[in-house]
Design a protein around this motif. Structure first.
Motif, PDB file in Angstrom:
ATOM      1  N   MET A   1      35.124  33.078  55.756  1.00  0.00           N
ATOM      2  CA  MET A   1      35.530  34.394  56.270  1.00  0.00           C
ATOM      3  C   MET A   1      36.693  34.966  55.480  1.00  0.00           C
ATOM      4  O   MET A   1      36.690  36.139  55.129  1.00  0.00           O
ATOM      5  CB  MET A   1      35.926  34.273  57.741  1.00  0.00           C
ATOM      6  N   ASP A   2      37.681  34.138  55.176  1.00  0.00           N
ATOM      7  CA  ASP A   2      38.872  34.637  54.494  1.00  0.00           C
ATOM      8  C   ASP A   2      38.605  34.981  53.029  1.00  0.00           C
ATOM      9  O   ASP A   2      39.342  35.755  52.423  1.00  0.00           O
ATOM     10  CB  ASP A   2      40.006  33.601  54.580  1.00  0.00           C
ATOM     11  N   ASP A   3      37.534  34.390  52.453  1.00  0.00           N
ATOM     12  CA  ASP A   3      37.236  34.666  51.050  1.00  0.00           C
ATOM     13  C   ASP A   3      36.875  36.122  50.812  1.00  0.00           C
ATOM     14  O   ASP A   3      37.121  36.668  49.743  1.00  0.00           O
ATOM     15  CB  ASP A   3      36.072  33.779  50.573  1.00  0.00           C
ATOM     16  N   PHE A   4      36.274  36.771  51.811  1.00  0.00           N
ATOM     17  CA  PHE A   4      35.768  38.121  51.632  1.00  0.00           C
ATOM     18  C   PHE A   4      36.516  39.162  52.464  1.00  0.00           C
ATOM     19  O   PHE A   4      36.069  40.294  52.583  1.00  0.00           O
ATOM     20  CB  PHE A   4      34.280  38.179  51.995  1.00  0.00           C
ATOM     21  N   LYS A   5      37.645  38.803  53.022  1.00  0.00           N
ATOM     22  CA  LYS A   5      38.305  39.679  53.985  1.00  0.00           C
ATOM     23  C   LYS A   5      38.768  40.997  53.370  1.00  0.00           C
ATOM     24  O   LYS A   5      38.821  42.010  54.057  1.00  0.00           O
ATOM     25  CB  LYS A   5      39.493  38.960  54.640  1.00  0.00           C
ATOM     26  N   ASP A   6      39.082  41.015  52.083  1.00  0.00           N
ATOM     27  CA  ASP A   6      39.581  42.246  51.461  1.00  0.00           C
ATOM     28  C   ASP A   6      38.480  43.041  50.760  1.00  0.00           C
ATOM     29  O   ASP A   6      38.757  44.105  50.190  1.00  0.00           O
ATOM     30  CB  ASP A   6      40.687  41.920  50.447  1.00  0.00           C
ATOM     31  N   LEU A   7      37.251  42.534  50.769  1.00  0.00           N
ATOM     32  CA  LEU A   7      36.169  43.248  50.087  1.00  0.00           C
ATOM     33  C   LEU A   7      35.813  44.564  50.770  1.00  0.00           C
ATOM     34  O   LEU A   7      35.139  45.411  50.173  1.00  0.00           O
ATOM     35  CB  LEU A   7      34.921  42.359  49.996  1.00  0.00           C
ATOM     36  N   GLU A   8      36.234  44.745  52.007  1.00  0.00           N
ATOM     37  CA  GLU A   8      35.929  45.985  52.720  1.00  0.00           C
ATOM     38  C   GLU A   8      36.566  47.199  52.054  1.00  0.00           C
ATOM     39  O   GLU A   8      36.119  48.330  52.229  1.00  0.00           O
ATOM     40  CB  GLU A   8      36.402  45.887  54.168  1.00  0.00           C
ATOM     41  N   TYR A   9      37.624  46.963  51.243  1.00  0.00           N
ATOM     42  CA  TYR A   9      38.286  48.078  50.560  1.00  0.00           C
ATOM     43  C   TYR A   9      37.558  48.472  49.267  1.00  0.00           C
ATOM     44  O   TYR A   9      37.923  49.469  48.641  1.00  0.00           O
ATOM     45  CB  TYR A   9      39.738  47.707  50.228  1.00  0.00           C
ATOM     46  N   ILE A  10      36.586  47.689  48.865  1.00  0.00           N
ATOM     47  CA  ILE A  10      35.847  47.987  47.635  1.00  0.00           C
ATOM     48  C   ILE A  10      34.526  48.635  48.028  1.00  0.00           C
ATOM     49  O   ILE A  10      33.593  47.976  48.493  1.00  0.00           O
ATOM     50  CB  ILE A  10      35.608  46.705  46.808  1.00  0.00           C
ATOM     51  N   SER A  11      34.446  49.935  47.853  1.00  0.00           N
ATOM     52  CA  SER A  11      33.265  50.686  48.292  1.00  0.00           C
ATOM     53  C   SER A  11      32.142  50.645  47.269  1.00  0.00           C
ATOM     54  O   SER A  11      30.976  50.824  47.612  1.00  0.00           O
ATOM     55  CB  SER A  11      33.641  52.146  48.569  1.00  0.00           C
ATOM     56  N   ASN A  12      32.468  50.417  46.000  1.00  0.00           N
ATOM     57  CA  ASN A  12      31.451  50.396  44.958  1.00  0.00           C
ATOM     58  C   ASN A  12      30.581  49.147  45.105  1.00  0.00           C
ATOM     59  O   ASN A  12      31.077  48.019  44.999  1.00  0.00           O
ATOM     60  CB  ASN A  12      32.105  50.434  43.574  1.00  0.00           C
ATOM     61  N   ALA A  13      29.286  49.364  45.347  1.00  0.00           N
ATOM     62  CA  ALA A  13      28.377  48.240  45.613  1.00  0.00           C
ATOM     63  C   ALA A  13      28.238  47.325  44.406  1.00  0.00           C
ATOM     64  O   ALA A  13      28.053  46.115  44.554  1.00  0.00           O
ATOM     65  CB  ALA A  13      27.002  48.767  46.024  1.00  0.00           C
ATOM     66  N   TYR A  14      28.314  47.892  43.181  1.00  0.00           N
ATOM     67  CA  TYR A  14      28.170  47.071  41.976  1.00  0.00           C
ATOM     68  C   TYR A  14      29.296  46.038  41.888  1.00  0.00           C
ATOM     69  O   TYR A  14      29.063  44.841  41.707  1.00  0.00           O
ATOM     70  CB  TYR A  14      28.216  47.953  40.723  1.00  0.00           C
ATOM     71  N   ILE A  15      30.527  46.543  42.030  1.00  0.00           N
ATOM     72  CA  ILE A  15      31.688  45.655  41.916  1.00  0.00           C
ATOM     73  C   ILE A  15      31.737  44.673  43.081  1.00  0.00           C
ATOM     74  O   ILE A  15      32.040  43.494  42.913  1.00  0.00           O
ATOM     75  CB  ILE A  15      32.988  46.481  41.834  1.00  0.00           C
TER      76      ILE A  15
ATOM     77  N   ILE B   1      33.394  43.516  31.959  1.00  0.00           N
ATOM     78  CA  ILE B   1      34.786  43.084  31.812  1.00  0.00           C
ATOM     79  C   ILE B   1      35.165  42.106  32.921  1.00  0.00           C
ATOM     80  O   ILE B   1      35.728  41.037  32.668  1.00  0.00           O
ATOM     81  CB  ILE B   1      35.731  44.306  31.822  1.00  0.00           C
ATOM     82  N   LEU B   2      34.842  42.487  34.157  1.00  0.00           N
ATOM     83  CA  LEU B   2      35.174  41.619  35.295  1.00  0.00           C
ATOM     84  C   LEU B   2      34.408  40.305  35.223  1.00  0.00           C
ATOM     85  O   LEU B   2      34.967  39.227  35.473  1.00  0.00           O
ATOM     86  CB  LEU B   2      34.859  42.342  36.606  1.00  0.00           C
ATOM     87  N   GLY B   3      33.116  40.392  34.893  1.00  0.00           N
ATOM     88  CA  GLY B   3      32.288  39.191  34.838  1.00  0.00           C
ATOM     89  C   GLY B   3      32.782  38.197  33.810  1.00  0.00           C
ATOM     90  O   GLY B   3      32.930  36.999  34.096  1.00  0.00           O
ATOM     91  N   VAL B   4      33.060  38.685  32.591  1.00  0.00           N
ATOM     92  CA  VAL B   4      33.553  37.802  31.528  1.00  0.00           C
ATOM     93  C   VAL B   4      34.904  37.200  31.897  1.00  0.00           C
ATOM     94  O   VAL B   4      35.136  35.994  31.716  1.00  0.00           O
ATOM     95  CB  VAL B   4      33.657  38.579  30.196  1.00  0.00           C
ATOM     96  N   SER B   5      35.802  38.021  32.426  1.00  0.00           N
ATOM     97  CA  SER B   5      37.160  37.553  32.746  1.00  0.00           C
ATOM     98  C   SER B   5      37.141  36.482  33.830  1.00  0.00           C
ATOM     99  O   SER B   5      37.813  35.448  33.711  1.00  0.00           O
ATOM    100  CB  SER B   5      38.026  38.739  33.192  1.00  0.00           C
ATOM    101  N   ILE B   6      36.362  36.713  34.899  1.00  0.00           N
ATOM    102  CA  ILE B   6      36.315  35.730  35.989  1.00  0.00           C
ATOM    103  C   ILE B   6      35.565  34.471  35.542  1.00  0.00           C
ATOM    104  O   ILE B   6      35.967  33.345  35.882  1.00  0.00           O
ATOM    105  CB  ILE B   6      35.668  36.345  37.244  1.00  0.00           C
ATOM    106  N   ASP B   7      34.501  34.640  34.773  1.00  0.00           N
ATOM    107  CA  ASP B   7      33.771  33.472  34.258  1.00  0.00           C
ATOM    108  C   ASP B   7      34.676  32.607  33.384  1.00  0.00           C
ATOM    109  O   ASP B   7      34.629  31.364  33.460  1.00  0.00           O
ATOM    110  CB  ASP B   7      32.546  33.915  33.454  1.00  0.00           C
ATOM    111  N   ASN B   8      35.467  33.241  32.530  1.00  0.00           N
ATOM    112  CA  ASN B   8      36.405  32.484  31.692  1.00  0.00           C
ATOM    113  C   ASN B   8      37.395  31.703  32.547  1.00  0.00           C
ATOM    114  O   ASN B   8      37.731  30.547  32.240  1.00  0.00           O
ATOM    115  CB  ASN B   8      37.167  33.436  30.761  1.00  0.00           C
ATOM    116  N   ALA B   9      37.879  32.345  33.620  1.00  0.00           N
ATOM    117  CA  ALA B   9      38.825  31.667  34.520  1.00  0.00           C
ATOM    118  C   ALA B   9      38.168  30.467  35.192  1.00  0.00           C
ATOM    119  O   ALA B   9      38.762  29.380  35.284  1.00  0.00           O
ATOM    120  CB  ALA B   9      39.339  32.652  35.566  1.00  0.00           C
ATOM    121  N   ILE B  10      36.923  30.646  35.658  1.00  0.00           N
ATOM    122  CA  ILE B  10      36.208  29.548  36.317  1.00  0.00           C
ATOM    123  C   ILE B  10      35.986  28.392  35.357  1.00  0.00           C
ATOM    124  O   ILE B  10      36.225  27.222  35.688  1.00  0.00           O
ATOM    125  CB  ILE B  10      34.858  30.045  36.886  1.00  0.00           C
TER     126      ILE B  10
END
Length: 440
Positions: A285-299, A340-349
């Motif tokens: 539940m806490d992992d997605f708690k702030d996703l409500e502020y992101i309205s863009n479905a792609y992101i 950009i987001l995909g590459v950056s987060i994948d690199n972090a993982i």
């Protein structure tokens, strides 16, 4: 044309055929690790020499067909068959272009210095080998293999076949009409350059087509995730309400158990509370708690996927987004932003998942004029900042190191897109800033 004695012509033919099989085996990634393969390719090699020696270069398309039908298997997929066809044709084309270039160079030396036939053939063979190795090195360094050979379409095969037939037909007519050597050399060299240019144009066009297809695929996937994302938002809100009410009920029952001094009830409530706490933690539940502020479905869909991957790898992650995002800021193409987001987060993982206590932080900060995205991860070793954007560099084993290169290419398209990164106190920090400078 340059004429040499039959013995030297035979040697040149044998070496040229050997070069073709060398190119083919390299591009096809085929290892000669069995007696059956060695015998098969030895017979094909002898057949090629005989066909060229007695019938000339025009017979090579027939040899290519024989080779294809001999090597292919019934259970091979269409993609595998295209892969085989393209490898054979490209091998023939590279060998032919290398032969043309080396022969053109040494024909001028032959007629100006009058070198012996043995020196002529030796020079042609050595130069041809050097050109072939240069071709193969470029294929490896520029990752051209996937763009030319591993394409699941008939078009690369048609382009390669057309180019090869044009070359060998032209060479055949030159021999028939015995054209002037200087003219021949110039035209053949021109054809070689033209062939290389055609291949490069095809690679570029195919890359654009793949990019368009990739964008369409991403769009289709995200459309399919839209319903799931909307439902997830609703479920998250309902689950938070349920958790709050559930906790109040447990507290009330605990007070009753204490007031009645019921040890069995108190123990049962403690066990229930421990179990439910573990359950609520596991359903993220806490992992997605702030996703409500992101309205863009792609992101939002991308972040759900990446946060799930982080959790599956048991990585400690902090995600924050405390205000509604303006994902149209700066007129950044949404697919470029996703990359950009995909590459950056994948690199972090990739960097963190091998660490015992690795951490990742992802923050979205919306201000009046900027959208800032901060992605941080712990690192076990220092990262040289002056090498991180160079082609092929990677701090991870068995990794191509193309992610940061791709980010730099996207960055060049947008003057209002800023990407900073640094390494401090065992953390790798990436900050992506989009300004509204070009917003329309």
């Amino acid at each position: 044309m340059i004429t040499v004695n039959t013995f030297l012509y035979t040697i040149e033919t044998m070496v040229s055929c050997l070069f073709f099989f060398f190119i083919f085996l390299y591009l096809y990634d085929l290892k000669m690790n069995s007696i059956k393969k060695i015998i098969l390719f030895s017979l094909l090699y002898i057949l090629m020499i005989i066909m060229i020696f007695y019938a000339g270069i025009l017979i090579t398309p027939l040899f290519a067909l024989i080779m294809f039908t001999t090597i292919k298997r019934k259970k091979d997929s269409i993609c595998k068959k295209f892969y085989l066809i393209n490898t054979i044709l490209l091998g023939l084309l590279i060998e032919l272009i290398s032969s043309i270039i080396s022969s053109t160079l040494f024909s001028k030396i032959y007629y100006s210095i009058k070198i012996s036939d043995f020196v002529l053939i030796g020079g042609i063979i050595t130069t041809e080998l050097a050109i072939i190795l240069l071709f193969l090195t470029l294929f490896s360094k520029l990752s051209l293999k996937k763009k030319v050979i591993e394409v699941h379409s008939i078009y690369p095969s048609m382009v390669l076949l057309y180019m090869y037939i044009v070359f060998i037909t032209f060479i055949y007519f030159i021999k028939i009409f015995k054209a002037y050597t200087i003219l021949i050399s110039g035209i053949l060299l021109f054809l070689s350059i033209q062939g290389i240019v055609i291949v490069l144009i095809f690679i570029y066009a195919n890359g654009q087509k793949e990019k368009k297809f990739e964008d369409q695929l991403i769009l289709e996937q995200i459309k399919n995730l839209n319903l799931y994302t909307s439902q997830l938002d609703k479920d998250q809100k309902e689950m938070h309400k349920f958790k709050h009410d559930y906790q109040n009920i447990l507290n009330s029952l605990s007070e009753i158990a204490v007031s009645n001094d019921n040890d069995d009830l108190k123990k049962s409530l403690i066990d229930l509370e421990n179990y439910s706490s573990e359950y609520f933690e596991n359903i993220s539940m806490d992992d997605f708690k702030d996703l409500e502020y992101i309205s863009n479905a792609y992101i939002k869909s991308l972040l759900i996927s990446k946060l799930k991957a982080i959790k599956l790898n048991k990585i400690d992650c902090y995600f924050e987004c405390k205000s509604d995002l303006d994902t149209n800021m700066g007129n950044i193409n949404i697919f470029d932003l996703i990359r950009i987001l995909g590459v950056s987060i994948d690199n972090a993982i990739e960097s963190v998942k091998e660490q015992k206590k690795g951490k990742i932080q992802i923050l979205f900060i919306q201000t009046a004029n900027n959208l800032e995205i901060i992605i941080k991860n712990t690192i076990s070793d220092s990262i040289p900042m002056n090498k991180i954007t160079k082609y092929g560099y990677s701090s991870k084993k068995n990794h191509s190191g193309l992610g940061m290169i791709n980010l730099q290419e996207i960055k060049k398209k947008y003057p209002n897109l800023l990407i900073f990164f640094n390494s401090t106190n065992n953390w790798f920090n990436m900050q992506i800033t989009i300004t509204e400078e070009n917003k329309k």
